[in-house]
Design a protein around this motif. Structure first.
Motif, mmCIF file in Angstrom:
data_model
loop_
_atom_site.group_PDB
_atom_site.id
_atom_site.type_symbol
_atom_site.label_atom_id
_atom_site.label_comp_id
_atom_site.label_asym_id
_atom_site.label_seq_id
_atom_site.Cartn_x
_atom_site.Cartn_y
_atom_site.Cartn_z
ATOM 1 N N ARG A 207 -11.791 9.698 -18.300
ATOM 2 C CA ARG A 207 -11.769 9.191 -16.926
ATOM 3 C C ARG A 207 -12.241 7.747 -16.904
ATOM 4 N NH1 ARG A 207 -15.478 12.053 -12.406
ATOM 5 N NH2 ARG A 207 -17.029 10.554 -13.154
ATOM 6 N N ALA A 208 -11.571 6.936 -16.107
ATOM 7 C CA ALA A 208 -11.991 5.536 -15.984
ATOM 8 C C ALA A 208 -13.396 5.483 -15.389
ATOM 9 C CB ALA A 208 -11.017 4.779 -15.075
ATOM 10 N N PRO A 209 -14.281 4.649 -15.951
ATOM 11 C CA PRO A 209 -15.636 4.550 -15.404
ATOM 12 C C PRO A 209 -15.603 3.937 -14.011
ATOM 13 C CG PRO A 209 -15.246 2.841 -17.043
ATOM 14 C CD PRO A 209 -14.068 3.745 -17.091
ATOM 15 N N GLU A 210 -16.612 4.260 -13.223
ATOM 16 C CA GLU A 210 -16.697 3.680 -11.885
ATOM 17 C C GLU A 210 -16.781 2.160 -11.984
ATOM 18 O OE1 GLU A 210 -16.362 4.287 -8.902
ATOM 19 O OE2 GLU A 210 -16.375 6.452 -8.706
ATOM 20 N N ALA A 211 -16.149 1.502 -11.031
ATOM 21 C CA ALA A 211 -16.152 0.036 -10.982
ATOM 22 C C ALA A 211 -16.319 -0.394 -9.537
ATOM 23 C CB ALA A 211 -14.850 -0.517 -11.563
ATOM 24 N N ASP A 212 -16.573 -1.685 -9.357
ATOM 25 C CA ASP A 212 -16.703 -2.211 -8.005
ATOM 26 C C ASP A 212 -15.378 -2.074 -7.262
ATOM 27 O OD1 ASP A 212 -19.311 -2.923 -8.479
ATOM 28 O OD2 ASP A 212 -18.800 -4.960 -9.140
ATOM 29 N N HIS A 213 -15.469 -2.073 -5.951
ATOM 30 C CA HIS A 213 -14.278 -2.029 -5.111
ATOM 31 C C HIS A 213 -14.141 -3.384 -4.432
ATOM 32 C CE1 HIS A 213 -13.551 2.295 -5.584
ATOM 33 N NE2 HIS A 213 -14.863 2.408 -5.615
ATOM 34 N N PRO A 214 -13.453 -4.309 -5.086
ATOM 35 C CA PRO A 214 -13.354 -5.662 -4.541
ATOM 36 C C PRO A 214 -12.548 -5.693 -3.258
ATOM 37 C CG PRO A 214 -11.873 -5.400 -6.397
ATOM 38 C CD PRO A 214 -12.697 -4.157 -6.325
ATOM 39 N N SER A 215 -12.657 -6.789 -2.552
ATOM 40 C CA SER A 215 -11.896 -6.963 -1.321
ATOM 41 C C SER A 215 -11.463 -8.421 -1.249
ATOM 42 C CB SER A 215 -12.744 -6.572 -0.105
ATOM 43 O OG SER A 215 -13.939 -7.334 -0.067
ATOM 44 N N GLY A 216 -10.917 -8.806 -0.136
ATOM 45 C CA GLY A 216 -10.481 -10.181 0.039
ATOM 46 C C GLY A 216 -9.017 -10.378 -0.309
ATOM 47 N N LEU A 217 -8.562 -11.590 -0.108
ATOM 48 C CA LEU A 217 -7.148 -11.911 -0.283
ATOM 49 C C LEU A 217 -6.690 -11.686 -1.717
ATOM 50 C CD1 LEU A 217 -4.615 -12.974 1.106
ATOM 51 C CD2 LEU A 217 -5.370 -15.302 0.568
ATOM 52 N N GLY A 218 -7.561 -11.988 -2.697
ATOM 53 C CA GLY A 218 -7.175 -11.807 -4.096
ATOM 54 C C GLY A 218 -6.863 -10.359 -4.424
ATOM 55 N N TYR A 219 -7.612 -9.436 -3.835
ATOM 56 C CA TYR A 219 -7.389 -8.003 -4.057
ATOM 57 C C TYR A 219 -5.999 -7.614 -3.579
ATOM 58 C CZ TYR A 219 -7.947 -2.944 -3.419
ATOM 59 O OH TYR A 219 -7.774 -1.590 -3.447
ATOM 60 N N TRP A 220 -5.650 -8.028 -2.366
ATOM 61 C CA TRP A 220 -4.361 -7.638 -1.797
ATOM 62 C C TRP A 220 -3.198 -8.342 -2.471
ATOM 63 C CZ3 TRP A 220 -4.878 -3.309 0.513
ATOM 64 C CH2 TRP A 220 -6.070 -2.999 1.169
ATOM 65 N N ARG A 221 -3.434 -9.578 -2.946
ATOM 66 C CA ARG A 221 -2.392 -10.270 -3.720
ATOM 67 C C ARG A 221 -2.111 -9.544 -5.030
ATOM 68 N NH1 ARG A 221 -4.106 -16.700 -3.201
ATOM 69 N NH2 ARG A 221 -3.022 -17.098 -1.202
ATOM 70 N N ALA A 222 -3.173 -9.091 -5.691
ATOM 71 C CA ALA A 222 -2.982 -8.358 -6.949
ATOM 72 C C ALA A 222 -2.206 -7.069 -6.707
ATOM 73 C CB ALA A 222 -4.343 -8.052 -7.585
ATOM 74 N N LEU A 223 -2.504 -6.403 -5.611
ATOM 75 C CA LEU A 223 -1.792 -5.163 -5.283
ATOM 76 C C LEU A 223 -0.319 -5.438 -5.005
ATOM 77 C CD1 LEU A 223 -2.120 -2.065 -4.569
ATOM 78 C CD2 LEU A 223 -2.318 -2.826 -2.184
ATOM 79 N N ALA A 224 -0.058 -6.405 -4.132
ATOM 80 C CA ALA A 224 1.326 -6.690 -3.727
ATOM 81 C C ALA A 224 2.148 -7.313 -4.841
ATOM 82 C CB ALA A 224 1.329 -7.607 -2.505
ATOM 83 N N GLY A 225 1.487 -7.996 -5.769
ATOM 84 C CA GLY A 225 2.213 -8.690 -6.829
ATOM 85 C C GLY A 225 2.373 -7.898 -8.116
ATOM 86 N N SER A 226 1.798 -6.714 -8.178
ATOM 87 C CA SER A 226 1.879 -5.905 -9.388
ATOM 88 C C SER A 226 3.294 -5.376 -9.605
ATOM 89 C CB SER A 226 0.895 -4.737 -9.299
ATOM 90 O OG SER A 226 1.166 -3.754 -10.273
ATOM 91 N N ARG A 227 3.838 -5.573 -10.793
ATOM 92 C CA ARG A 227 5.165 -5.050 -11.106
ATOM 93 C C ARG A 227 5.196 -3.533 -10.990
ATOM 94 N NH1 ARG A 227 7.524 -5.465 -17.139
ATOM 95 N NH2 ARG A 227 6.128 -3.661 -17.335
#
Length: 420
Positions: A207-227
């Motif tokens: 299982r992937a270890p717990e990580a921070d839950h980032p926010s902001g424009l960079g987070y949504w850009r990474a989501l929308a731009g992911s192939r």
């Protein structure tokens, strides 16, 4: 060391019961549509907008709800979802006008939004990788079995209850589920007294270890731009299209296009979701075994692409068929092949989403539903303008071929967020 406990399978059972209630409440309106249209004086196009209002709200609120679950856990979020949609299911039975029915179904969609993403998030914390496809298959099998039996159940209940009373009765089931869920479930297996150290080790091993839950424009850009995110979202459009066709217009299509009578309508209207159940189960097992033997690329994407091609061809042939039974069986076969891919699709969401799995799954589901909300209107306007029921079948057939290409593009080893 003692043998591992099996508390995680109780989570699967609770999630599957959630899926059962979801599809019972969603699918009943398709069979009840003629009575609703008669009593409220609705046209075919108006009923199309009623179906679409649910999908629009469901799609718009998917991502915010799943984001909340990623950050806070799914225990309380899923409880809120089930209580909300259960209230709105019962409220559907109280609608007295077109505007009231539109508003009720819209808020039904608002309440139910995020359920699938929350379940994916739950499985990501409770289910080891080697079992994820199988578990997703079980989850969707329960949903589709009940969805397939709903037309026959509703037709039987209509002998004793009005359509309004049926909505109230179905809405009550969610409150029972919520009470059990809150009493037993915990967000992480490490918090649950029924999980012994051996089972916890099985769950967290890969299982992937717990990580921070980032926010902001960079987070949504990474989501929308992911192939991967783009390919998964486009791939899921025909999946949602065919599902909503089955639970909205299929009974009316079979009656008006092919002349099915009540005696056979319950069977053939429910057939696509009935055959989906073995497709769900078998697809989940096959994707896990292929992934274990040949890697995730073959186990997830290869299975998905091949199944989508078969589904697309079946729908194109159904549109050209003049035989009622042949057309109904081909639609059922296409739906079954679609659901054969669900284990692969949602296991891939867990693998590429990691600690952001709720948002990744919700994004895929949201895009699919935003596109699929046009399907009821495509049907309604095709019938009104052209007197043709086959246009949506051609549209879905082509979209499945495009979806097969999208499956090839997905890389299940590549996370959507680099730091997830």
């Amino acid at each position: 060391m003692p043998a591992p406990t099996h508390a995680r399978y109780k989570v699967v059972a609770l999630a599957t019961c959630l899926a059962v209630i979801t599809h019972l409440d969603r699918a009943c309106i398709a069979t009840l549509a003629p009575g609703i249209m008669r009593d409220l004086g609705l046209t075919t196009v108006q009923m199309g907008y009623v179906f679409t209002s649910f999908q629009l709200a469901y799609a718009l609120f998917e991502i915010p709800t799943a984001r909340w679950a990623d950050r806070k856990g799914t225990r309380l979020v899923l409880a809120r979802i089930v209580v909300w949609w259960s209230l709105l299911t019962a409220a559907t039975g109280a609608a007295t006008s077109y505007a009231g029915l539109l508003a009720t179904r819209f808020f039904f969609g608002v309440g139910e939004a995020g359920a699938w993403g929350c379940v994916a998030r739950t499985f990501s914390r409770w289910i080891p990788r080697r079992e994820r496809g199988t578990v997703q298959g079980i989850f969707f099998a329960g949903a589709h079995l009940v969805g397939g039996l709903t037309p026959a159940l509703v037709l039987w209940l209509l002998q004793y209850l009005s359509w309004r009373q049926i909505f109230v009765a179905f809405g009550a089931l969610g409150f029972v589920w919520t009470a059990v869920w809150l009493a037993w479930f915990r967000n992480d297996p490490s918090e649950h007294s029924s999980v012994n150290p051996a089972e916890l080790q099985v769950i967290v091993a890969d299982r992937a270890p717990e990580a921070d839950h980032p926010s902001g424009l960079g987070y949504w850009r990474a989501l929308a731009g992911s192939r991967n995110m783009i390919a998964l979202s486009l791939m899921y459009i025909p999946n949602c299209m065919i599902f909503y066709f089955c639970i909205t217009w299929l009974p009316t299509y079979l009656r008006q296009r092919h002349g099915f009578e009540a005696a056979s309508l319950g069977l053939f209207a429910g057939l696509p979701l009935i055959v989906s159940m073995p497709g769900d189960l078998l697809g989940g097992v096959v994707t896990d075994r292929l992934a274990s033997r040949y890697g995730l690329r073959i186990g997830r994407c290869g299975l998905g692409a091949a199944s989508y091609l078969i589904a697309g061809v079946a729908l194109l042939l159904a549109a050209r068929s003049s035989s009622p039974i042949t057309a109904a069986v081909l639609i059922a076969a296409a739906t079954g092949m679609t659901m054969f891919t669900l284990g692969a699709a949602w296991a891939t969401v867990i693998e590429v989403g990691r600690n952001q799995v709720g948002v990744v799954g919700a994004t895929m589901n949201s895009v699919g539903n935003l596109a699929a909300m046009l399907n009821p209107l495509i049907v309604a306007y095709s019938v009104q303008w052209f007197g043709n029921w086959n246009v949506p079948l051609y549209v879905m057939g082509v979209l499945f071929v495009i979806g097969a290409v999208c499956w090839v593009v997905v890389d299940p080893e590549r996370p959507v967020f680099a730091n997830a």
